[in-house]
Write an enzyme that holds these catalytic residues in place. Structure first.
Site, PDB file in Angstrom:
ATOM      1  N   CYS A 102       0.797  -1.148  -0.012  1.00 25.80           N
ATOM      2  CA  CYS A 102       0.004   0.086   0.065  1.00 25.80           C
ATOM      3  C   CYS A 102       0.821   1.205  -0.062  1.00 25.80           C
ATOM      4  CB  CYS A 102      -0.960  -0.059   1.134  1.00 25.80           C
ATOM      5  SG  CYS A 102      -2.175   1.118   1.168  1.00 25.80           S
ATOM      6  N   ALA A 103       0.874   1.988   1.047  1.00 25.31           N
ATOM      7  CA  ALA A 103       1.667   3.230   1.206  1.00 25.31           C
ATOM      8  C   ALA A 103       2.984   3.131   1.828  1.00 25.31           C
ATOM      9  CB  ALA A 103       0.751   4.085   1.977  1.00 25.31           C
TER      10      ALA A 103
END
Length: 183
Positions: A102-103
């Site tokens: 994800c991030a």
């Protein structure tokens, strides 16, 4: 049995962290969670988790993989942690695996261990690096770095880690048992 550390920072993405912990343990990997900023960590959706230990107690020599869950502000908290960056650098210097979903690849970038190709949550590459971003794969491996897109790809990411560290047979059995034919 491969040993994996999953650091948890305030604001981690619940689905990614818990799914990775679960899938990796089902696959026979020894998973240790490490709290960043203490042993009780609150997720992005206000779930309190008691980590197995704290990040200051983690030594690169004792692990085969460190994998980071995303979420906000969890990923940026990981990227800002000197202990997390030092651990990632030590793992990379020893040729051991690091991963992020994800991030969280932003923490790999901040630690200086992100390789040429990677993936992340769509749109988040603008915060990491446009060059080398792969948009059409759920999981990307480049040398000793494993990355994945986001919450819905967490099972696939976990399965790929199981395949790498526990083998094809365990991967196939676990994938079938999880009904993860979408991976």
């Amino acid at each position: 049995m491969a040993k994996v550390c999953i650091p948890l920072a305030e604001g981690f993405e619940d689905i990614e962290a818990i799914t990775l912990i679960d899938v990796l343990r089902r696959g026979g990997l020894d998973v240790v969670t490490a709290g960043v900023g203490g042993d009780v960590v609150v997720s992005a959706h206000n779930v309190k988790v008691i980590a197995d230990t704290i990040i200051e107690e983690i030594e690169a020599d004792k692990f085969d993989l460190v994998v980071l869950p995303g979420g906000l502000p969890g990923a940026t908290n990981l990227a800002a942690s000197n202990e997390v960056k030092a651990l990632l650098k030590a793992m990379d210097e020893k040729g051991k695996y690091v991963g992020a979903i994800c991030a969280a690849p932003i923490a790999l970038k901040e630690a200086g261990v992100l390789k040429e190709k990677y993936t992340a949550y769509p749109g988040w590459e603008e915060n990491i690096r446009l060059e080398g971003y792969v948009s059409d794969k759920k999981v990307v491996e480049d040398k000793n770095v494993l990355t994945s897109k986001g919450p819905a790809t967490a099972i696939c990411f976990g399965l790929e880690i199981v395949k790498k560290f526990a083998g094809e047979e365990t991967y196939n059995q676990l994938k079938a048992g999880l009904l993860a034919d979408f991976c």
